[in-house]
Structure formats: structure tokens, C-alpha cells
Design a protein around this motif. Structure first.
Motif, mmCIF file in Angstrom:
data_model
loop_
_atom_site.group_PDB
_atom_site.id
_atom_site.type_symbol
_atom_site.label_atom_id
_atom_site.label_comp_id
_atom_site.label_asym_id
_atom_site.label_seq_id
_atom_site.Cartn_x
_atom_site.Cartn_y
_atom_site.Cartn_z
ATOM 1 N N GLY A 216 0.819 -1.209 0.000
ATOM 2 C CA GLY A 216 0.000 0.000 0.000
ATOM 3 C C GLY A 216 0.850 1.254 0.000
ATOM 4 N N GLY A 217 1.365 1.615 1.183
ATOM 5 C CA GLY A 217 2.170 2.823 1.304
ATOM 6 C C GLY A 217 1.344 4.011 1.749
ATOM 7 N N ILE A 218 1.039 4.089 3.046
ATOM 8 C CA ILE A 218 0.238 5.187 3.602
ATOM 9 C C ILE A 218 1.204 6.191 4.211
ATOM 10 C CG2 ILE A 218 -1.513 5.826 5.295
ATOM 11 C CD1 ILE A 218 -2.710 3.033 4.970
ATOM 12 N N GLY B 118 1.034 -7.550 -2.198
ATOM 13 C CA GLY B 118 2.238 -7.963 -1.493
ATOM 14 C C GLY B 118 3.198 -8.738 -2.370
ATOM 15 N N GLY B 119 4.061 -9.527 -1.722
ATOM 16 C CA GLY B 119 5.120 -10.243 -2.434
ATOM 17 C C GLY B 119 4.715 -11.604 -2.942
ATOM 18 N N ASN B 120 3.454 -11.785 -3.250
ATOM 19 C CA ASN B 120 2.935 -13.094 -3.646
ATOM 20 C C ASN B 120 3.244 -13.503 -5.077
ATOM 21 O OD1 ASN B 120 1.053 -14.578 -1.638
ATOM 22 N ND2 ASN B 120 0.564 -12.415 -1.314
ATOM 23 N N SER C 139 -2.070 -4.567 5.624
ATOM 24 C CA SER C 139 -1.092 -5.652 5.705
ATOM 25 C C SER C 139 0.255 -5.176 6.233
ATOM 26 C CB SER C 139 -0.911 -6.298 4.334
ATOM 27 O OG SER C 139 -0.381 -5.371 3.391
ATOM 28 N N ASN C 140 0.675 -3.976 5.880
ATOM 29 C CA ASN C 140 2.007 -3.515 6.266
ATOM 30 C C ASN C 140 2.148 -3.283 7.764
ATOM 31 O OD1 ASN C 140 2.772 -3.602 3.630
ATOM 32 N ND2 ASN C 140 2.887 -1.403 3.316
ATOM 33 N N PHE C 141 1.039 -3.159 8.462
ATOM 34 C CA PHE C 141 1.101 -2.924 9.905
ATOM 35 C C PHE C 141 0.666 -4.133 10.721
ATOM 36 C CE2 PHE C 141 0.642 2.017 9.834
ATOM 37 C CZ PHE C 141 1.942 2.101 9.361
ATOM 38 N N SER C 142 0.454 -5.262 10.073
ATOM 39 C CA SER C 142 -0.032 -6.432 10.793
ATOM 40 C C SER C 142 1.111 -7.358 11.166
ATOM 41 C CB SER C 142 -1.048 -7.209 9.958
ATOM 42 O OG SER C 142 -1.391 -8.416 10.624
ATOM 43 N N GLY D 221 -1.215 -15.806 8.339
ATOM 44 C CA GLY D 221 -2.108 -16.948 8.222
ATOM 45 C C GLY D 221 -3.322 -16.608 7.375
ATOM 46 N N GLU D 222 -4.095 -17.641 7.043
ATOM 47 C CA GLU D 222 -5.212 -17.453 6.118
ATOM 48 C C GLU D 222 -6.281 -16.522 6.687
ATOM 49 O OE1 GLU D 222 -6.902 -20.658 4.030
ATOM 50 O OE2 GLU D 222 -5.000 -21.684 3.674
ATOM 51 N N GLU D 223 -6.507 -16.584 7.987
ATOM 52 C CA GLU D 223 -7.498 -15.694 8.587
ATOM 53 C C GLU D 223 -7.082 -14.235 8.424
ATOM 54 O OE1 GLU D 223 -9.513 -14.839 12.979
ATOM 55 O OE2 GLU D 223 -8.547 -16.771 12.567
ATOM 56 N N THR D 224 -5.789 -13.959 8.591
ATOM 57 C CA THR D 224 -5.296 -12.599 8.414
ATOM 58 C C THR D 224 -5.405 -12.180 6.956
ATOM 59 O OG1 THR D 224 -3.778 -12.827 10.275
ATOM 60 C CG2 THR D 224 -3.287 -11.108 8.674
ATOM 61 N N THR D 225 -4.997 -13.051 6.029
ATOM 62 C CA THR D 225 -5.097 -12.728 4.605
ATOM 63 C C THR D 225 -6.537 -12.419 4.219
ATOM 64 O OG1 THR D 225 -3.181 -14.110 4.082
ATOM 65 C CG2 THR D 225 -4.673 -13.582 2.268
#
Length: 453
Positions: free
Chosen positions: A143-145, A190-192, A399-402, A406-410
Motif C-alpha cells: 500500500g504505502g500510507i 504484497g510479495g505473492n 497488511s504492512n502494519f499487521s 495466516g489465512e485468517e489474516t489474509t
């Protein structure tokens, strides 16, 4: 855990990739293996000096079944340490080349401090993060906030192209017209999908900024937040602010700051900031004109603690949300609250245009509790349960601050439609999920779409 001696062909890899290959026990390995949050234990750290070297490293990892993680600046909050895998360290790919009309090419290992300094010499800037040593890669792909989010949107909103090493070792360029599906996915996914070795941005003209903090008492946090919100709803988009509420630390008393970055005409700063100054409880003011590059800081790394975090977006920072936020914070001792105001350019990008889909957000809410390093799991769970009461008023996750994975987070980071589309792109570009040490998007099942050309 695999070690360097157990991984075959490392000498060949060094020659083949034109890269420095570090193994456990090497002095440089010990210096480089710690990330911001943890000390990882990869089998190898590889430092290529060209995109082709990155491609050879990817092929090598795939051949030997070694998971890959990519390091740009090494600040990933979730700390994907990659035990037994290969860390591709992009530190040698850090050139910043400014071209005509503000187009700038940035190597995937550059950090935002050096990027801001290089652009500043041309009267340009990009909205990035807050920290000098954060890498261009992880921040942009998530993202980049940054301090110009209201004026210019996310860092990824200024991205116009990317050079990517894919899971099969091919090097492609992704733009709005070439590998457009990949370009969509890179902007928030992300880096996927590969290793981005070069980013091309459209930079923006920025001169001196006015930056600093207004410090307030903490007698009525909800009242201060309502006043701040109301001011920001009518403020010019060149005014970016963040509320930071701190607990007592050592000899430091608790306090609330409104951090300010004004990127418009410096002569107008006093007039624009005046409504913030008029909020009740102002105790101190420290604002000054400075170069944008000097706004970026290097915070101290928290050590000797267990950090429990929460972040989410609110589309409407209404009174009910403010009251719930204040109540949630009061339930957890020694917690930090940060609220970033977002409304502006970020909202004008359609949610479907990039993989960052939380485009209706007014604020990003961030909470962090500092527990003893040996905190019991049930104590951590108690903090998370108390903060989960905010889920009624918020949505998603940045995502950058988490620090969770895991799948629940994704599934929380990406709305269902966005995640489904990301899985399709993942299937086409990384069907074997080679790039899995991240907020992982699993490939969709089914037939590939034919992206071999």
C-alpha cells in the motif's frame, strides 16, 4: 533447519547468480539475518547484483525446494523469518534514477530515506512511509500510507510499472498495458507474485514542507478526536495529520500529539493549522519548515516486550466509532493508539482498480500493547479479544502494519472479491506458491490462463 553446508550447489549459485551467498556462521550472515522484529534462521542469504542474478536465485530455490522470502528494507511487521529457506536480499539493487517529467526508476532494494533525498534534489517526492530505512518493495506492494496520502494517494497509486522476476525465473515488465493482471495484483497484493527488482513511479513536485507536532492533554480523548475529525473533514488535502496517544513510559507522562505535515505553500501553514491549534487542551507546539526527506524518521526498535497489535479501517469516523475506540484503549494498560486520516486522493481510486481495496476509508486505526516479553498466551488473547469489539465499527486490515499471519489474516486484509481475483492471478504466475513467506494468497484451482508469452 537446513544450513548452508546442507544446501547443495551454493558455490555454483554464487557464480551463476553473480551474487554473494551467505551461510550460517558467516560474519555477514549474522549481521544480516535479523529483521526489524526477529532474528531469522534462513539456510542462505543471497545478495544478487542484477535482475538476472535474482532470476538465477529464484530458479535455484525452486530446484531445491527452498522457500523464498524477499528483503527490501527488512521492516516487515509480520517478520516472515523463513527458517531453512532462501532470503533474497535486494540491497545491491538500490539505484534511484530520475528521468523526464518526474518518472523515476527505483531499485527494489532502495530505502525511502535515500529515495526521498535523491528526489528532493530535483524538487520531487513520493508519498512513502514514516521511516528512512523501510524498503521501497514491501511498503509499495502492501500500500504505502505516507505523509501525502490525502494529496497523492498511496505509494502504489504513483506506481506506473514494475520489473518482476517470476516463479519460473522469467523477467517481465508489468504495466497497465503489459501483464496488466499482474500489475493490478502487485498494487496491494504484497510479495505473492514475484520479486520486484525495479519500480517506476510518477513522482510529484514538492518543495519545503511544514512538519511537527501539536501536543495536547489527555483529559478528554474522545472530545479531542471529534474536534480533530471535524477539522480534517474541511481541511485542504495538502494537510496530512496523524493522532498519536501514548501511555506513560519511564519518566514520560501520557500525552496526545497531532502530527502535522503541510505540503502546500509554507506561508499558508499558520492559517491552515489554526483550527487544530484551537482544539481544547493544547500544551505545546513544535512546527517547522523542512525538506520532505527530513520528515522521515528512524524510530527505536522495541525490545524486551511482546507487542500485541490491532489495525483496521473505518469508512466513517463517527461518534460511535470514537467512543468504542476510546473504550477499547482504556481496557488495555500501556497501549499506544495511532489514527491516520486518509480521506482524499485515496478515496478517488475505484476499489477494483488495485488489489488495495479499502478505498472508502476515512481513517486507519492502529493499536499496540506492550506486554512483558514472557507474557502468557492467555494475556495476549485477552488483549486481542478486548480490541475485537472494534470490529463492529471497522473493516479490513492494513497488511504492512499487521504482525499476524495466516489465512485468517489474509482474508481480513482482502475483501472476498479482491482475494478471489488475487488467487486467480497467483494461479497464473505462481501456481506452485513458491512465494509463500508473506501474507500468503493461495493459488486458485483450475486451468492456467496462459500467461507464458
Amino acid at each position: 533447519m537446513a544450513d548452508g553446508a546442507a544446501v547443495p550447489g551454493t558455490s555454483e549459485l554464487s557464480s551463476r547468480a553473480g551474487a554473494e551467498v551467505l551461510r550460517p556462521g558467516d560474519d555477514e550472515y549474522e549481521r544480516l539475518r535479523p529483521d526489524y522484529m526477529v532474528a531469522g534462521e534462513p539456510a542462505l542469504i543471497v545478495r544478487p547484483s542484477s535482475p538476472e542474478g535474482v532470476a538465477e536465485t529464484v530458479r535455484y530455490a525452486a530446484e531445491h525446494g527452498l522457500p523464498i522470502s524477499v528483503r527490501s528494507g527488512g521492516h516487515g511487521a509480520a517478520a516472515f523469518a523463513n527458517p531453512g529457506g532462501v532470503v533474497i536480499d535486494l540491497a545491491r539493487l538500490r539505484d534511484v534514477a530520475v528521468g523526464e517529467a518526474g518518472l523515476v526508476r527505483i531499485g527494489g532494494g532502495a530505502t525511502w530515506g535515500e529515495i526521498a533525498a535523491a528526489l528532493g534534489r530535483h524538487g520531487l517526492a513520493l508519498s512513502s512511509g514514516d521511516t528512512r530505512s523501510v524498503g521501497v518493495g514491501g511498503l509499495t506492494l502492501g500500500g504505502g500510507i505516507g505523509w501525502m496520502v490525502r494529496q497523492y494517494g498511496l505509494a502504489l497509486d504513483s506506481l506506473v510499472g514494475a520489473q518482476v522476476v517470476l516463479a519460473d525465473g522469467r523477467i517481465v515488465r508489468a504495466t497497465a498495458s503489459d501483464h496488466a493482471d499482474l500489475f493490478w495484483a502487485l498494487r496491494g497484493g504484497g510479495g505473492n507474485f514475484g520479486v520486484v527488482t525495479e519500480f517506476t513511479f510518477q513522482a510529484h513536485p514538492v518543495g519545503e514542507v511544514v512538519f511537527g507536532a501539536l501536543t495536547f492533554g489527555v483529559d478528554d480523548l474522545p472530545g479531542l478526536l471529534r474536534g480533530w475529525r471535524d477539522v480534517m473533514r474541511g481541511a485542504p488535502e495538502e494537510l496530512n495529520t496523524t493522532v498519536l496517544a501514548m501511555p506513560p513510559f519511564g519518566d514520560q507522562p501520557p500525552g496526545v500529539q497531532i502530527l502535522v505535515c503541510w505540503t502546500g505553500d509554507p506561508e499558508q501553514a499558520d492559517e491552515v493549522v489554526a483550527p487544530l491549534r484551537a482544539l481544547p487542551g493544547l500544551r505545546d507546539e513544535q512546527l517547522a519548515r523542512t525538506a520532505y526527506a527530513d520528515v522521515l524518521e528512524e524510530p527505536e526498535k522495541p525490545e524486551g516486550v511482546t507487542i500485541v497489535d490491532y489495525n483496521s479501517f473505518a469508512a466513517d469516523f463517527d461518534d460511535r466509532t470514537i467512543d468504542a475506540l476510546a473504550a477499547a484503549r482504556e481496557q488495555v494498560d500501556a497501549s499506544v493508539l495511532m489514527i491516520r486520516y486518509l480521506r482524499g486522493a485515496l478515496n478517488r481510486v475505484p476499489a477494483s482498480e488495485t488489489a488495495f481495496a479499502h478505498r472508502d476509508s476515512e481513517v486507519l486505526l492502529i493499536l499496540a500493547a506492550f506486554l512483558p516479553v514472557d507474557a502468557a498466551p492467555e494475556d495476549v488473547a485477552t488483549v486481542r479479544r478486548r480490541w475485537s469489539a472494534l470490529d463492529e465499527y471497522t473493516r479490513g486490515m492494513y497488511s504492512n502494519f499487521s504482525m499476524l499471519a495466516g489465512e485468517e489474516t489474509t482474508a481480513r486484509i482482502y475483501p472476498p472479491d479482491t482475494l478471489a481475483r488475487l488467487r486467480e492471478v497467483k494461479r497464473d504466475y505462481d501456481p506452485g506458491n513458491l512465494f509463500a513467506r508473506n501474507h500468503n494468497v493461495r493459488p486458485a484451482e483450475g486451468v492456467l490462463a496462459g500467461v507464458g508469452a
